[in-house]
Design an enzyme around this catalytic site. Structure first.
Site, short mmCIF file in Angstrom:
data_model
loop_
_atom_site.label_atom_id
_atom_site.label_comp_id
_atom_site.label_asym_id
_atom_site.label_seq_id
_atom_site.Cartn_x
_atom_site.Cartn_y
_atom_site.Cartn_z
N HIS A 1 3.18 6.38 -2.03
CA HIS A 1 3.76 7.58 -1.42
C HIS A 1 5.28 7.55 -1.52
CE1 HIS A 1 -0.05 8.85 0.35
NE2 HIS A 1 -0.25 7.60 0.68
N HIS B 1 0.82 -1.21 0.00
CA HIS B 1 0.00 0.00 0.00
C HIS B 1 0.86 1.26 0.00
CE1 HIS B 1 -3.53 2.49 0.82
NE2 HIS B 1 -2.68 3.22 1.51
N LYS C 1 -4.83 10.84 -8.58
CA LYS C 1 -4.60 10.99 -7.13
C LYS C 1 -4.59 12.49 -6.89
CE LYS C 1 -2.53 9.42 -3.08
NZ LYS C 1 -2.64 8.21 -2.30
#
Length: 291
Positions: free
Chosen positions: A177, A161, A223
């Site tokens: 990220h 994730h 995003k």
């Protein structure tokens, strides 16, 4: 005005020690250059279109030789390929992948940043002093598979994730990220950088800022805002999020810290005994007026 967490001085201290110990951090202008270009517009979550305020790539160049020659990066990059991005798809972990997860953890555990982290956690009684115990604790926190999209079998883990990114029902981008993954995906033309997201009442960020908020599309999904450290090593992020994860049993933990000239919030979501999500949120930089 939104209620703001008080600054956590103890965490700020250890995180600055980790920052200073992060010898594998890439230096802006030397190991990589980025081009911020235009400011991104507002986009709703779930959107497939966004105004493109950046016609060029975010990453102009990255020292690939250094990525290859630095063990934590090379073992990290080999892990990025191992994950199916759609959260509906059940993951199959092959013995080779387990071995690669272990190789990455071994490389990370050899770094000063992770040794410092281990010491800190042992001092808090949040980790056992034996390195092998710490390693299996890290494995469980980051690599244990769980089900994120109800009932389809284990299909996600903290590492996937946070560092790889996932898509949910072809509707939104989750996670992603990490700057190395961003760079590699951008090179493959899977990511289209749309522009930087400025903080409230703040001017444009600098191209040598090592925490940025970006807007991008990945595999056709937008995003709207993703905050990311730029240039830091995988072990630095691993260390930061592990510490915040272990110090609280809350489902969501937000810690306001100051690292170098950046004031930020580290946000960690817990999925049982495992990391669900983790990312930085930039509050201010360069000691500007914080409000």
């Amino acid at each position: 005005m939104a209620h703001r967490q008080p600054l956590n001085h103890e965490l700020s201290k250890i995180f600055n020690e980790l920052w200073d110990a992060d010898v594998n951090r890439f230096v802006p202008g030397k190991d990589y250059t980025i081009s911020l270009q235009g400011k991104a517009g507002f986009v709703q979550q779930g959107s497939k279109v966004a105004r493109d305020s950046a016609s060029e790539l975010l990453f102009h160049n990255v020292n690939e030789q250094r990525l290859k020659d630095t063990k934590t990066y090379s073992t990290f990059i080999s892990l990025l390929d191992n994950y199916e991005t759609s959260t509906g798809a059940a993951e199959l972990v092959t013995p080779e992948e387990t071995a690669e997860n272990n190789r990455f953890l071994d490389a990370v555990l050899e770094t000063d940043a992770m040794k410092l982290t281990h010491q800190y956690l042992v001092g808090k009684h949040w980790a056992k002093p034996e390195r092998k115990d710490f390693k299996s604790q890290l494995y469980d926190i980051w690599f244990h598979l769980y089900s994120r999209e109800g009932g389809k079998g284990p299909n996600s883990c903290g590492f996937e994730h946070v560092f790889v990114g996932e898509t949910r029902r072809d509707h939104e981008v989750l996670g992603l990220h990490n700057w190395v993954q961003f760079y590699l995906q951008e090179k493959l033309k899977h990511i289209d950088y749309k522009g930087y997201v400025a903080r409230k009442n703040k001017s444009r960020p600098d191209e040598d800022d090592q925490i940025l908020s970006l807007q991008f599309s990945w595999k056709g999904l937008v995003k709207p805002v993703g905050s990311t450290f730029i240039g830091v090593s995988p072990e630095f992020e691993f260390a930061l999020y592990t510490i915040v994860f272990l110090e609280s049993n809350e489902r969501v933990t937000r810690q306001r810290v100051r690292i170098e000239e950046y004031e930020l919030e580290i946000v960690v979501y817990r999925h049982g005994q495992h990391i669900g999500s983790a990312y930085p949120v930039l509050l201010s930089s360069n000691n500007e007026d914080l409000y």
